[in-house]
Each structure stands twice: as C-alpha cells, then as structure tokens.
Motif scaffolding. Structure first.
Motif, PDB file in Angstrom:
ATOM      1  N   SER A  78       0.848  -1.189   0.000  1.00 44.50           N
ATOM      2  CA  SER A  78       0.000   0.000   0.000  1.00 44.50           C
ATOM      3  C   SER A  78       0.885   1.241   0.000  1.00 44.50           C
ATOM      4  N   PRO A 126      -3.656   5.031   1.073  1.00 44.21           N
ATOM      5  CA  PRO A 126      -3.909   3.603   1.256  1.00 44.21           C
ATOM      6  C   PRO A 126      -4.680   2.971   0.102  1.00 44.21           C
ATOM      7  N   ILE A 131      -1.208   1.721  -4.575  1.00 38.50           N
ATOM      8  CA  ILE A 131      -0.147   0.783  -4.229  1.00 38.50           C
ATOM      9  C   ILE A 131       1.144   1.188  -4.937  1.00 38.50           C
TER      10      ILE A 131
END
Length: 406
Positions: free
Chosen positions: A365, A370, A373
């Motif tokens: 992540s 979040p 990626i």
C-alpha cells in the motif's frame, strides 16, 4: 484246258455270284486288278476312340488340346471369365473425402490470413526516455482498455458505458516467453509510478495521457520494471464479450456470491458457465471483495486462462463455424504493434492458451494513499530480474495478489 466237272466243290461255271472270286475257268478277268475289295469292320478292340479333352490344368505345355493326328472332337472352349469391376460407390466416397479434406485445410489456412488483414496495427515504440537493451526471450505488453467502440449498442447499454468508453486500462500484463516456463505478471492499474514527462501518476493514466496510444504506456512500464517490451497487444471490451460468445461460453469459479451493480454483475458461488457479458463484468468487478483491484487482477487472469483453455480445444478446429467466429471476434477487437508478424502473433496466442506461471507484481500500500499501491522495493526486483534474465520466477514472490504468502 478241260472243264472241271460239277460236284468238285467249286462253283458252277457261269454262276455270277462267284465269278468275281474264282473267275472263269482257265482265265483271269481283265478288270480283277481294278475291282475294289469291300472293307471289313474292324474288331472293337482296334477301333480308334475319339480323344477326350484334357483339363486345362493337366495338359502338358505346348499341347493344342487335339489328339495326335488331328482326329477326334476338338475340346470345347472354356467359359469366358467374368470381369471383376470395382464398385464405384466406395471410390466416389474416397474421392469426396479427399476433396473435403483439401477444402478443410484451405479453410484452416485462409481464415487466419483473412483475420490478419483485419487487425489494426499501431506504432508502439516509445519516444520518451531511455529504453532497456534487448533481452533474451520475448516480452509482450497486454493491455485491456475500456474503449467501447467495439461494442454493439445493446452491449454498451448492458455494461453502462458510452459509445467510446474511456481511455484508461483496466488490465496491464507483461507476458514473457523464453527458454523456461512462460510467465504472466499483472501490474495493478492503481500502481503509483513515474510517468515520463508527467511526474508520479497511476500507471493506467499513462494510456490516457498518451492519447489512448501505446508509446507512453510502454515507456512507463519499461521504466518501472526494467523489462524491454518487444510487442504490444491491446484488447477492447468487445474482445472479451465476442470471443467468449464465439467459444460458446467459458467456466468461471467465484469463491463467493457476487453482487456488484457498478459492474452489472450478479452471480452465485461456485463453478458455472457464463456468456461474454458476464465474463467481462466478472473480470471488471472490484467493489465487492476485500482487496479490490488486487482481487480483480486475479479474476482477470482466471478469465484469460479460461479463454485459452476453450480456444485450444480440438472442437475449435473441427467446427468451422466456431473457428470462423473466434477468428473474426479476435480480429475485430485487437490492436498490435506494427513490428509484430503473423508468427509472433501465433506464438503469443499459444502462450496465452498454454501453461504459465501467473503472478501479480509484488506490491505494498502506498504510504501517501492507502487506496493506491507501489511496487514492493524488496520483493518486486526478484520478479523483474527473473524475467529480464529469462529465468524462472521464484515461487515465494509469485502470488495471485502480489502480497506475501501468509
């Protein structure tokens, strides 16, 4: 000369019956020398019997079939031999089968040539940044775009997309073929990376920033991975739908029931046959699973594998309708780079339908977001370097989601 007296046992003189034998007394008749003597019948044992004809298999060589001296009844001629003519029906069938086989071979060769002429060829060579050197094996960049211009109006309505769709890429896969097992490595669309000339962006935006053309996306993938891309293959929405339908459907095996209104998907748990629209919705869905886009990458690989298994079935090549529909669907919804020839495309098709190691790029992540990626700096290089060196990707870093094995 005195006459013989009667009664001495001879014929009386003047008796005509015996004059021919005894003649007149004391003289011989002048015509005795020319008188014919009647022949007497021969005894039965001295008669010459007519020769019987010998059987053909016992006659001595050179025999004419007649008895010596030319006498006797000539043998009867043997009965004429019946001519054995082959039945015409089997010969006709054999000729028809040969013609049918010839037509089938011509069809099998002509259809791919015709389909090749319909495929759209594009320039995919990057114009920005330094490219990696050539590497062993062959690397294909496979892109699934959300363009909808290859969909019918009914399909666009069912999927909730406009006539053009977008210019993003739902699927980005690097396919490596070489001396070892083939490898398919998916790159999640939400991966943050440096796009040449545009700073840090999600990798799928490189396609849109490049105007829906491949050069900028190819350059971005090469810069992220260090893998030299040899060929480019782009698949649209319609390629999945029409190809699945041409094959009569494929089997998918969702582990849970899925109800995703945004993807127009509602299916039950377990293995089941689906049509093209359902298969596409299944591969696009990302809002009903825990890992979102990472789970979607796994489903995309599942659909591609099912397509390959169905396409290489013997029934594809024995059924001319299925063979035609598959070739037509593929040709209408695919774009390739100009440098790719028919043989390279054929090897690509075989690799897509064969056994391979399937991975998602190892990822983490993003610290800043979040929902995004990044490539895992410790595990991702192991996958990249194995592909670059035409080596086997280590199993411990080759996972369906790109996350470490638990």
């Amino acid at each position: 000369m005195a006459q013989r007296p009667p009664g001495n046992g001879g014929p009386e003189e003047g008796t005509p019956e015996y004059e021919w034998l005894y003649g007149s007394k004391g003289s011989a008749r002048s015509d005795d020398a020319t008188r014919m003597v009647p022949t007497q019948d021969q005894p039965p044992e001295t008669r010459v019997m007519p020769a019987q004809p010998q059987p053909a298999q016992t006659r001595p060589a050179g025999s004419s079939g007649r008895p010596p001296g030319g006498r006797g009844t000539p043998p009867a001629a043997p009965p004429p031999k019946r001519s054995r003519s082959r039945p015409r029906l089997p010969r006709f069938r054999f000729g028809f089968l040969k013609l049918l086989l010839l037509l089938w071979l011509v069809f099998m060769i002509a259809v791919p040539i015709w389909a090749w002429s319909k495929i759209d060829k594009v320039d995919a060579e990057p114009t920005a940044g330094d490219r990696p050197d050539d590497q062993p094996g062959t690397n294909y960049l496979i892109v699934g775009s959300d363009k909808a211009d290859d969909l019918t109006k009914d399909q666009q309505k069912a999927l909730g997309t406009g006539p053009r769709g977008g210019t993003n890429t739902d699927t980005i896969i690097v396919l490596h073929t070489g001396s070892g097992p083939d490898t398919k490595m998916s790159i999640p669309r939400d991966t943050l990376t440096e796009v040449p000339g545009h700073g840090t962006q999600m990798i799928n935006s490189a396609f849109a920033l490049g105007g829906g053309e491949p050069p900028l996306l190819v350059a971005t993938v090469e810069q992220l991975t260090g893998i030299h891309i040899d060929h480019y293959v782009e698949l649209g929405f319609g390629s999945v739908i029409n190809t699945v339908d041409a094959l009569g459907g494929i089997e998918i095996c969702p582990k849970t029931a899925m109800d995703d209104p945004k993807a127009r998907l509602k299916i039950k748990k377990g293995c089941q046959e689906v049509d093209g629209e359902t298969a596409l919705a299944y591969s696009r869905s990302r809002y009903v699973s825990a890992l979102g886009d990472l789970d979607r990458v796994g489903r995309q690989g599942e659909v591609i594998g099912a397509l390959g298994s169905a396409a290489k079935s013997p029934w594809t090549f024995l059924n001319p309708v299925r063979y035609w529909r598959l070739s037509d669907a593929s040709a209408n919804a695919i774009r390739i780079d100009k440098e790719m020839g028919p043989l390279a495309l054929g090897r690509f098709a075989l690799a897509m339908s064969g056994e391979s190691r399937t991975c998602t790029m190892p990822n983490l992540s993003a610290p800043s977001d979040p929902n995004r990626i990044i490539a895992d700096p410790e595990r991702a290089p192991a996958v990249f370097e194995a592909i670059i060196a035409d080596d086997v990707v280590p199993a411990n870093v080759c996972t369906p989601t790109g996350r470490p094995k638990q």
